[in-house]
Design a protein around this motif. Structure first.
Motif, PDB file in Angstrom:
ATOM      1  N   TYR A  13     -97.910  34.828 -45.558  1.00 26.78           N
ATOM      2  CA  TYR A  13     -97.139  34.205 -44.498  1.00 26.78           C
ATOM      3  C   TYR A  13     -96.045  33.208 -44.952  1.00 26.78           C
ATOM      4  O   TYR A  13     -96.222  32.513 -45.888  1.00 26.78           O
ATOM      5  CB  TYR A  13     -98.227  33.699 -43.605  1.00 26.78           C
ATOM      6  N   LEU A  20     -97.424  31.395 -48.178  1.00 26.79           N
ATOM      7  CA  LEU A  20     -98.875  31.123 -48.231  1.00 26.79           C
ATOM      8  C   LEU A  20     -99.565  32.700 -48.465  1.00 26.79           C
ATOM      9  O   LEU A  20     -99.442  33.476 -47.806  1.00 26.79           O
ATOM     10  CB  LEU A  20     -99.257  30.763 -46.858  1.00 26.79           C
ATOM     11  N   ILE A  22    -102.046  35.245 -48.924  1.00 31.30           N
ATOM     12  CA  ILE A  22    -103.384  35.223 -48.388  1.00 31.30           C
ATOM     13  C   ILE A  22    -104.057  36.478 -49.022  1.00 31.30           C
ATOM     14  O   ILE A  22    -105.381  36.308 -49.541  1.00 31.30           O
ATOM     15  CB  ILE A  22    -103.382  35.882 -46.806  1.00 31.30           C
ATOM     16  N   GLU A  41    -114.993  32.011 -47.029  1.00 29.71           N
ATOM     17  CA  GLU A  41    -114.536  30.844 -46.212  1.00 29.71           C
ATOM     18  C   GLU A  41    -113.611  31.071 -44.976  1.00 29.71           C
ATOM     19  O   GLU A  41    -112.715  31.978 -45.194  1.00 29.71           O
ATOM     20  CB  GLU A  41    -114.204  29.919 -47.200  1.00 29.71           C
ATOM     21  N   SER A  42    -113.729  30.154 -44.072  1.00 33.56           N
ATOM     22  CA  SER A  42    -112.494  29.999 -43.004  1.00 33.56           C
ATOM     23  C   SER A  42    -111.294  30.115 -43.745  1.00 33.56           C
ATOM     24  O   SER A  42    -111.008  29.273 -44.574  1.00 33.56           O
ATOM     25  CB  SER A  42    -112.863  28.905 -42.256  1.00 33.56           C
ATOM     26  N   GLY A  43    -110.174  30.882 -43.223  1.00 33.76           N
ATOM     27  CA  GLY A  43    -108.859  30.626 -43.666  1.00 33.76           C
ATOM     28  C   GLY A  43    -108.934  31.593 -44.950  1.00 33.76           C
ATOM     29  O   GLY A  43    -107.687  31.745 -45.479  1.00 33.76           O
ATOM     30  N   SER A  44    -109.833  32.423 -45.374  1.00 37.60           N
ATOM     31  CA  SER A  44    -109.671  33.051 -46.802  1.00 37.60           C
ATOM     32  C   SER A  44    -108.865  34.307 -46.355  1.00 37.60           C
ATOM     33  O   SER A  44    -108.473  34.999 -47.347  1.00 37.60           O
ATOM     34  CB  SER A  44    -111.207  33.370 -47.331  1.00 37.60           C
ATOM     35  N   GLY A  45    -108.702  34.896 -45.068  1.00 42.20           N
ATOM     36  CA  GLY A  45    -107.950  36.033 -44.953  1.00 42.20           C
ATOM     37  C   GLY A  45    -108.697  37.288 -44.196  1.00 42.20           C
ATOM     38  O   GLY A  45    -108.206  38.358 -44.288  1.00 42.20           O
ATOM     39  N   LYS A  46    -109.825  36.946 -43.777  1.00 44.30           N
ATOM     40  CA  LYS A  46    -110.850  38.080 -43.353  1.00 44.30           C
ATOM     41  C   LYS A  46    -110.172  38.776 -42.305  1.00 44.30           C
ATOM     42  O   LYS A  46    -110.067  39.755 -42.067  1.00 44.30           O
ATOM     43  CB  LYS A  46    -112.174  37.325 -42.846  1.00 44.30           C
ATOM     44  N   SER A  47    -109.555  37.842 -41.071  1.00 47.29           N
ATOM     45  CA  SER A  47    -108.845  38.403 -39.801  1.00 47.29           C
ATOM     46  C   SER A  47    -107.760  39.266 -40.432  1.00 47.29           C
ATOM     47  O   SER A  47    -107.365  40.406 -39.840  1.00 47.29           O
ATOM     48  CB  SER A  47    -108.661  37.647 -39.022  1.00 47.29           C
ATOM     49  N   THR A  48    -106.952  38.605 -41.405  1.00 46.28           N
ATOM     50  CA  THR A  48    -105.772  39.170 -41.747  1.00 46.28           C
ATOM     51  C   THR A  48    -106.120  40.648 -42.220  1.00 46.28           C
ATOM     52  O   THR A  48    -105.393  41.672 -42.037  1.00 46.28           O
ATOM     53  CB  THR A  48    -105.309  38.370 -42.876  1.00 46.28           C
TER      54      THR A  48
HETATM   55  N1  LIG Z   1     -99.456  34.702 -38.115  1.00 41.26           N
HETATM   56  C1  LIG Z   1     -99.733  33.591 -39.213  1.00 41.26           C
HETATM   57  N2  LIG Z   1     -98.461  32.856 -39.668  1.00 41.26           N
HETATM   58  C2  LIG Z   1     -98.955  31.954 -40.499  1.00 41.26           C
HETATM   59  N3  LIG Z   1    -100.209  31.879 -41.167  1.00 41.26           N
HETATM   60  C3  LIG Z   1    -101.053  32.617 -40.645  1.00 41.26           C
HETATM   61  C4  LIG Z   1    -100.912  33.517 -39.802  1.00 41.26           C
HETATM   62  N4  LIG Z   1    -102.036  34.092 -39.555  1.00 41.26           N
HETATM   63  C5  LIG Z   1    -103.169  33.625 -40.285  1.00 41.26           C
HETATM   64  N5  LIG Z   1    -102.278  32.642 -41.245  1.00 41.26           N
HETATM   65  C6  LIG Z   1    -102.897  31.784 -42.257  1.00 41.26           C
HETATM   66  O1  LIG Z   1    -103.502  32.675 -42.957  1.00 41.26           O
HETATM   67  C7  LIG Z   1    -104.775  32.113 -43.688  1.00 41.26           C
HETATM   68  C8  LIG Z   1    -105.985  33.248 -43.008  1.00 41.26           C
HETATM   69  O2  LIG Z   1    -105.928  33.307 -42.053  1.00 41.26           O
HETATM   70  P1  LIG Z   1    -107.233  34.387 -41.116  1.00 41.26           P
HETATM   71  O3  LIG Z   1    -107.149  35.865 -41.735  1.00 41.26           O
HETATM   72  O4  LIG Z   1    -107.520  34.112 -40.145  1.00 41.26           O
HETATM   73  O5  LIG Z   1    -108.516  33.799 -42.087  1.00 41.26           O
HETATM   74  P2  LIG Z   1    -109.999  33.988 -41.754  1.00 41.26           P
HETATM   75  O6  LIG Z   1    -110.243  35.005 -40.685  1.00 41.26           O
HETATM   76  O7  LIG Z   1    -110.859  34.449 -42.992  1.00 41.26           O
HETATM   77  O8  LIG Z   1    -110.513  32.753 -41.241  1.00 41.26           O
HETATM   78  C9  LIG Z   1    -105.094  30.871 -43.051  1.00 41.26           C
HETATM   79  O9  LIG Z   1    -104.526  30.005 -43.725  1.00 41.26           O
HETATM   80  C10 LIG Z   1    -104.171  30.943 -41.646  1.00 41.26           C
HETATM   81  O10 LIG Z   1    -103.674  29.726 -41.262  1.00 41.26           O
END
Ligand SMILES: Nc1ncnc2c1ncn2[C@@H]1O[C@H](COP(=O)(O)OP(=O)(O)O)[C@@H](O)[C@H]1O
Ligand SMILES: [Mg+2]
Length: 223
Positions: A13, A20, A22, A41-48
């Protein structure tokens, strides 16, 4: 059979200070009929990662294969593909408040086929299967949190997707409803061979899936 494969996935991102990173060359192979947990961990990129696998987000670099066929994630008619092949369950169920449980479940099938009666029939069968008989005419605000999430599961399943991606589906539920929901997913896997990829921070739930990966430093490692 290999259902989904993602190879060399990179995703970053843009931030004001730079990039950043991911996902850093991540690979994953998902077999048909498998249940897969992803923790990290939270923020590791699971949702991504789930969004990328579910064709809801684009990669910087990397390839996604579906039943051995390379997907062109840009030109593919992703909406139709997603609606017919993929199911999604999120932490917050996003049910439509103005529609009943039955209508919420029936809608994706109605979009697909245009046949409202058949869609509602299918929806009723799924609601019964998820122990929601008698709840079809309830609006979301007339259902408990656990019931709402089971409605969301029924909605994810109505088009008989090959694979269901679930992002922290129990994140908003208490222990009992959380266990019940996972029981339902496992039953659907065992009876219908439904493939699930489930992101969770609950180690016990992750341990109930056939495979458990940890997302760390932008790649997956098997636990
Ligand atoms: N659309 C976006 N723009 C910028 N940064 C993003 C966006 N979506 C997620 N991030 C960042 O990418 C990282 C991974 O996010 P995410 O996949 O939501 O993590 P998780 O689901 O593991 O908690 C986080 O640091 C988050 O802040
Ligand atoms: Mg997340």
């Amino acid at each position: 059979m290999e259902l989904v494969a993602a190879k060399g996935i990179w995703k970053s991102y843009r931030e004001t200070e730079g990039k950043l990173e991911i996902l850093k060359g991540l690979d994953i192979y998902i077999q048909q009929g498998e249940t897969v947990a992803i923790t990290g961990e939270s923020g590791s990129g699971k949702s991504t990662l789930l969004h990328i696998l579910g064709l809801l987000d684009e990669v910087d670099c990397g390839e996604i294969f579906y039943k051995g066929e390379l997907l062109d994630t840009r030109s593919i008619k992703s909406d139709a593909f997603r609606n017919s092949k993929l199911g999604f369950i999120f932490q917050f169920h996003y049910l439509l408040e103005d529609f009943t449980a039955l209508e919420n479940v029936a809608l994706p099938n109605f979009y697909l086929t245009g046949n409202r009666k058949a869609a509602e029939q299918k929806a009723a069968e799924l609601l019964a299967r998820l122990n929601l008989t008698g709840r079809g005419s309830h609006y979301p605000n007339q259902l408990s949190g656990g019931e709402q999430q089971r409605v969301a599961v029924a909605r994810a399943l109505i088009n008989e997707p090959d694979i269901v991606y679930a992002d922290e589906p129990t994140g908003n539920l208490d222990q009992r409803h959380s266990t019940e929901l996972v029981d339902v997913l496992i039953e659907l896997n065992e009876t219908r061979g439904q493939t699930f990829v489930l992101v969770t921070h609950d180690q016990q739930i992750a341990g109930r899936m056939q495979k458990h990966y940890i997302l760390e430093n932008g790649v997956l490692r098997i636990r």
